[in-house]
Design an enzyme around this catalytic site. Sequence first.
Site, mmCIF file in Angstrom:
data_model
loop_
_atom_site.group_PDB
_atom_site.id
_atom_site.type_symbol
_atom_site.label_atom_id
_atom_site.label_comp_id
_atom_site.label_asym_id
_atom_site.label_seq_id
_atom_site.Cartn_x
_atom_site.Cartn_y
_atom_site.Cartn_z
ATOM 1 N N CYS A 105 30.784 -15.091 -35.369
ATOM 2 C CA CYS A 105 30.713 -16.509 -35.701
ATOM 3 C C CYS A 105 30.189 -16.704 -37.116
ATOM 4 C CB CYS A 105 29.815 -17.211 -34.703
ATOM 5 S SG CYS A 105 28.225 -16.397 -34.583
ATOM 6 N N GLU A 149 26.049 -23.493 -30.427
ATOM 7 C CA GLU A 149 26.402 -22.644 -31.575
ATOM 8 C C GLU A 149 27.908 -22.486 -31.499
ATOM 9 O OE1 GLU A 149 24.042 -21.684 -33.582
ATOM 10 O OE2 GLU A 149 22.504 -22.470 -32.260
#
Length: 684
Positions: A296, A257
Amino acid sequence: MTSKLGNLVLDEWVDGDGDGNTLISAVNGEPVARITSDGLDFADMLQHARNVGGANLRQLTFHERGEMLKALAQYLMEHKKEFYGLSTETGATRSDSWVDIEGGISTLFVFSSKARREMPNDHVYLDGPPEQLSKNGTFLGQHIYTPKLGAAVHINAFNFPCWGMLEKLGPALIAGVPAIVKPASSTAYLTELMVRRIHASGILPDGALQLICGSVGNLFDHLNCQDTIAFTGSKNTAEFLQEHPRVVSESVAFTAETDSLNSSILGPDALPGTPEFDLYIQEVTREMTAKAGQKCTAIRRIIAPASFAGELVEALAKSLGEIRIGNPASKDVDMGALASQGQRDEVRDRVNELSHQADIVYGGTDDFDVVDADAARGAFFMPTLLHCQRPLTSHAVHSVEAFGPVSTVLPYTNLDEAIELSRLGEGSLAGSIVTNDNAVARKLVLGTAAYHGRIVVINRHCAAESTGHGSPLPHLVHGGPGRAGGGEEMGGIRGVKHYMQRTAIQGSPQTLTAIGNRWIRGADQKDPGVHPFRKTFEQLEIGDTLVTDSREVTLEDIQHFADFTGDTFYAHTDEEAAAKNPFFEGRVAHGYLIVSFAAGLFVDPDFGPVLANYGVDDLRFAKPVNYGDTLRVRLACKQKTLRAGTGYGEVRWDAEVTNQDEEIVAQYDALTMVATNEQWASVQ
Ligand code: NAP
């Protein structure tokens, strides 16, 4: 001197060698802790995870692991105050900490509940129905999942020291795989505190969780094909680790990720004055400032109609102007600090880079008020909005990630251009679309979905309950293609499967029944000795089968059922019309009449251990039933799932209804709840 963070190694707390690095408070620049993992034996840690942790976890069923996770979540909730206290040092406000701490703990609750609801109370998870591979059905295929026999190595980013650990830990533990957690150094003190509490709780078995505070040393040199890596952080680090010779040679599963230049598109219908315009301003402001933009999933690119981009910039600047920056512990503060001074310098550099291609229209200066804190000592940064006039040809706005409260407005002139701009991010974790025009929503979703892991569409109808652009949820996949790392986490049981091996098993129905604990058509049918409804949950055996007497379906039955239920559809009531239907030769029995007659044939009416019928799955009517046909049912005990602590278990029955020529006319799974021995004894 501040104390060193512990490493949890082989179930003991161990200090790393040397003084290590000092970790600094994001708010006042004071030392919080020191960190070092020097001197740890990483090969030993992996062996301990595999041999002790994995072995212990694999003794438990999915449901027992789910119960364990629930107990852990409850325990952590009881200690949340301590976590909130320390979380402030990371620069997080109360609401930022809520996402990290309680959001993380709720992830455990969700995985616990999903495991108990959607997985069997067993050690093997069946992936789909059996595959027919032979003409006579004596040789079949069945995909199964079993836990990998290695360790799950979890490397986390600094922005969510609790959630980042727990969202990976939950699925791994449900799968039966032990974890070695390596938090990002700068905020590792909060992860360490949580792991200390987890360890003290004694809820997890030995070896299920180990912690490395500091470098992972030579851990990667000892990985093997049964281990799994789940990484969150920058694209560069992900690439570096993915290329490790051991990861390559052992084909170690690697989920990444990474960075994301997430976009949010405002629909052309969402003009100033509409609810959607206001929702957009709220959403972008929240995404830019929550966690000081260190998410994020935060909105980095604001894709908005050129015709009213000016009004949008004005409204956003006004909204950002209301954000109070400062000590995250203060009630008068909306946005805290970045995780470190280094991080603040990094964000400042990235804004400089962006400013070559976009105008700074709000923020971008060190001259701002800081509430209840010393601006020189804390890592504070003013929310900064940029406006790019030529977004299609400006590369930086689609590739430079300023990991802070920074976002850029990118105007578009038509939907195809909006789609193109969104795709220029080259892969994102999360996208959003704010529109009240569902045709616009469909066009934008179909145009951008291939570049996204998740897209949320917000309008006036769902905004009040919407979880927002940037919230990853345990039920939904988190991850994204391309720049976002190409990985996927969570997504309910999908996330558990990342820690398991899928294997196609081939064999006879009886063998596959024994392996999967789920009866397969063609496997042995056992004589239960008594009517199976007279048996308790424990007494029932997979394969216990009842073959009923037969019953004729008359025209009067069909007419009676039509009158009684009101289902007078022509196929059941009008001979001539029914005969014109290509599927029928005349009036036929209702499907639900067949199912009702089947129940009448197979139930045992007296008070007994079967408590209730709670539904049917996979009901299919394979062939019409004409009046004069005779029905018979074969009912086989297919699968048993104990609901621990409730006094009952769920029993799934494979029901097959045949006609006088032994042709299948209906088949389905009948779902019942059956009392345990103890429960049954207590009510007699
Ligand atoms: P980073 O430098 O890549 O660090 C991420 C993690 O990797 C940290 O735990 C770090 O440990 C560790 N690490 C670094 N080098 C390593 C190595 N050689 N071997 C093993 N581990 C190593 O990322 P960052 O700059 O701290 O984090 C910010 C980035 O993460 C941003 O780009 C953001 O977009 C991304 N992020 C992504 C997500 C997501 O879910 N996709 C979530 C949050 C953040 P140390 O701290 O000890 O160096």
